[in-house]
Design a protein around this motif. Sequence first.
Motif, PDB file in Angstrom:
ATOM      1  N   LYS A  26       0.816  -1.202  -0.162  1.00 45.47           N
ATOM      2  CA  LYS A  26       0.132  -0.501  -0.266  1.00 45.47           C
ATOM      3  C   LYS A  26       1.124   1.256   0.348  1.00 45.47           C
ATOM      4  N   LYS A  27       2.356   1.447   1.073  1.00 41.70           N
ATOM      5  CA  LYS A  27       2.840   2.583   1.084  1.00 41.70           C
ATOM      6  C   LYS A  27       3.553   2.270  -0.038  1.00 41.70           C
ATOM      7  N   THR A  28       3.996   2.032  -1.213  1.00 40.92           N
ATOM      8  CA  THR A  28       4.628   1.835  -2.350  1.00 40.92           C
ATOM      9  C   THR A  28       4.213   2.520  -3.308  1.00 40.92           C
ATOM     10  N   SER A  29       2.858   1.972  -3.168  1.00 49.50           N
ATOM     11  CA  SER A  29       1.350   2.286  -4.188  1.00 49.50           C
ATOM     12  C   SER A  29       1.280   3.713  -4.682  1.00 49.50           C
ATOM     13  N   ALA A  30       0.788   4.220  -3.599  1.00 52.73           N
ATOM     14  CA  ALA A  30       0.561   5.698  -2.888  1.00 52.73           C
ATOM     15  C   ALA A  30       2.426   6.270  -3.397  1.00 52.73           C
ATOM     16  N   ILE A  31       2.917   6.198  -2.988  1.00 47.36           N
ATOM     17  CA  ILE A  31       4.012   7.253  -3.118  1.00 47.36           C
ATOM     18  C   ILE A  31       4.433   7.002  -4.712  1.00 47.36           C
ATOM     19  N   LEU A  32       4.149   5.720  -5.697  1.00 48.09           N
ATOM     20  CA  LEU A  32       3.926   5.858  -7.051  1.00 48.09           C
ATOM     21  C   LEU A  32       3.054   6.145  -7.493  1.00 48.09           C
ATOM     22  N   SER A  33       1.831   6.419  -7.072  1.00 42.68           N
ATOM     23  CA  SER A  33       1.025   7.098  -7.799  1.00 42.68           C
ATOM     24  C   SER A  33       1.294   8.581  -8.150  1.00 42.68           C
ATOM     25  N   TYR A  34       2.135   9.030  -7.015  1.00 44.94           N
ATOM     26  CA  TYR A  34       2.542  10.812  -7.742  1.00 44.94           C
ATOM     27  C   TYR A  34       3.726  11.069  -7.998  1.00 44.94           C
ATOM     28  N   ALA A  35       4.646   9.679  -8.382  1.00 37.75           N
ATOM     29  CA  ALA A  35       5.999   9.660  -9.486  1.00 37.75           C
ATOM     30  C   ALA A  35       5.599  10.567 -10.738  1.00 37.75           C
ATOM     31  N   LEU A  36       5.182  10.099 -11.450  1.00 38.60           N
ATOM     32  CA  LEU A  36       5.122  10.874 -12.653  1.00 38.60           C
ATOM     33  C   LEU A  36       3.890  11.605 -12.702  1.00 38.60           C
ATOM     34  N   GLY A  37       3.034  12.142 -11.969  1.00 39.98           N
ATOM     35  CA  GLY A  37       1.581  12.890 -12.694  1.00 39.98           C
ATOM     36  C   GLY A  37       0.957  12.315 -12.401  1.00 39.98           C
ATOM     37  N   TRP A  38       0.524  12.877 -13.428  1.00 42.02           N
ATOM     38  CA  TRP A  38      -0.983  12.233 -13.385  1.00 42.02           C
ATOM     39  C   TRP A  38      -0.919  10.728 -14.459  1.00 42.02           C
ATOM     40  N   PHE A  76      -7.922   6.189  -3.293  1.00 44.27           N
ATOM     41  CA  PHE A  76      -7.781   8.457  -3.947  1.00 44.27           C
ATOM     42  C   PHE A  76      -6.551   9.173  -3.886  1.00 44.27           C
ATOM     43  N   HIS A  77      -5.010   8.202  -3.829  1.00 46.05           N
ATOM     44  CA  HIS A  77      -3.948   8.978  -3.719  1.00 46.05           C
ATOM     45  C   HIS A  77      -3.740   8.844  -5.306  1.00 46.05           C
ATOM     46  N   ALA A  78      -4.165   8.290  -5.922  1.00 42.41           N
ATOM     47  CA  ALA A  78      -4.014   7.674  -7.622  1.00 42.41           C
ATOM     48  C   ALA A  78      -5.154   9.087  -7.645  1.00 42.41           C
ATOM     49  N   ALA A  79      -6.743   8.760  -7.007  1.00 46.90           N
ATOM     50  CA  ALA A  79      -6.594   9.914  -8.182  1.00 46.90           C
ATOM     51  C   ALA A  79      -6.804  11.654  -7.594  1.00 46.90           C
ATOM     52  N   GLN A  80      -6.251  11.171  -6.594  1.00 50.80           N
ATOM     53  CA  GLN A  80      -5.813  12.849  -6.675  1.00 50.80           C
ATOM     54  C   GLN A  80      -4.885  13.199  -6.816  1.00 50.80           C
ATOM     55  N   SER A  81      -3.947  12.846  -7.154  1.00 49.86           N
ATOM     56  CA  SER A  81      -2.183  12.903  -8.099  1.00 49.86           C
ATOM     57  C   SER A  81      -3.171  13.151  -9.979  1.00 49.86           C
ATOM     58  N   VAL A 124       6.512  12.462  -0.132  1.00 49.35           N
ATOM     59  CA  VAL A 124       7.204  12.496   1.580  1.00 49.35           C
ATOM     60  C   VAL A 124       5.989  11.887   2.246  1.00 49.35           C
ATOM     61  N   GLN A 125       4.552  12.897   2.513  1.00 50.85           N
ATOM     62  CA  GLN A 125       3.218  12.241   2.889  1.00 50.85           C
ATOM     63  C   GLN A 125       2.131  11.028   3.035  1.00 50.85           C
ATOM     64  N   ALA A 126       2.753  10.407   1.594  1.00 53.76           N
ATOM     65  CA  ALA A 126       2.143   9.729   1.443  1.00 53.76           C
ATOM     66  C   ALA A 126       3.312   8.600   1.995  1.00 53.76           C
ATOM     67  N   ASN A 127       4.310   8.481   2.100  1.00 52.84           N
ATOM     68  CA  ASN A 127       5.498   8.054   2.570  1.00 52.84           C
ATOM     69  C   ASN A 127       5.107   7.809   4.427  1.00 52.84           C
ATOM     70  N   ARG A 128       4.479   9.307   4.615  1.00 51.51           N
ATOM     71  CA  ARG A 128       4.764   9.040   5.668  1.00 51.51           C
ATOM     72  C   ARG A 128       3.884   8.622   6.651  1.00 51.51           C
ATOM     73  N   ALA A 166      -1.621   5.118   3.992  1.00 48.16           N
ATOM     74  CA  ALA A 166      -3.380   5.579   4.142  1.00 48.16           C
ATOM     75  C   ALA A 166      -3.859   6.754   3.815  1.00 48.16           C
ATOM     76  N   ARG A 167      -5.238   7.067   3.028  1.00 56.56           N
ATOM     77  CA  ARG A 167      -6.050   8.158   3.083  1.00 56.56           C
ATOM     78  C   ARG A 167      -4.824   9.670   3.639  1.00 56.56           C
ATOM     79  N   ALA A 168      -4.968  10.204   2.579  1.00 57.23           N
ATOM     80  CA  ALA A 168      -3.979  12.029   3.541  1.00 57.23           C
ATOM     81  C   ALA A 168      -4.074  13.023   2.233  1.00 57.23           C
ATOM     82  N   GLU A 169      -4.663  13.759   2.748  1.00 59.08           N
ATOM     83  CA  GLU A 169      -5.148  14.930   1.617  1.00 59.08           C
ATOM     84  C   GLU A 169      -3.656  15.797   1.329  1.00 59.08           C
ATOM     85  N   LEU A 170      -3.485  15.772   0.362  1.00 59.46           N
ATOM     86  CA  LEU A 170      -1.877  16.455  -0.506  1.00 59.46           C
ATOM     87  C   LEU A 170      -1.867  18.113   0.411  1.00 59.46           C
TER      88      LEU A 170
END
Length: 128
Positions: free
Chosen positions: A18-30, A48-53, A97-101, A105-109
């Motif tokens: 979950k943590k790696t997927s959340a971080i990677l969903s931001y890696a190359l933006g949309w 949620f992280h992917a959609a937010q990205s 960084v927040q997705a890693n922290r 889990a679900r966290a807003e940008l």
Amino acid sequence: MTFSQPPASQPQSAGLDKKTSAILSYALGWLTGIIFLFVGKKDPDVKFHAAQSIVFFGAATIVNIVLSILGSVSIIFSLIGLVFSLFVFVIWIMAMVQANRVGGARAELPVVGKYVAPYADRIANSVN
């Protein structure tokens, strides 16, 4: 024999936790946002992280294109575009960084999350 649900840190179908997927969903933006919206469809937090990205970086891409076009007309728009690009870069780093922290889990940008989160929820809930 009894069966229980696997812990939240178990790998998903793509082999990522979950943590790696959340971080990677931001890696190359949309772009990675779209990928992880479908790859992480079994985990609502990853969706949620992917959609937010997708929402944030998609909007940022459109604004950058408009500022680039206007920047060819006026130096002021070029400078605004530069400042906006720096802002997007800082949010990008803060998002990963927040997705890693929070461990995925679900966290807003940071800074813009309260504006982006409602749209991200709609996108995440629309993919089954």
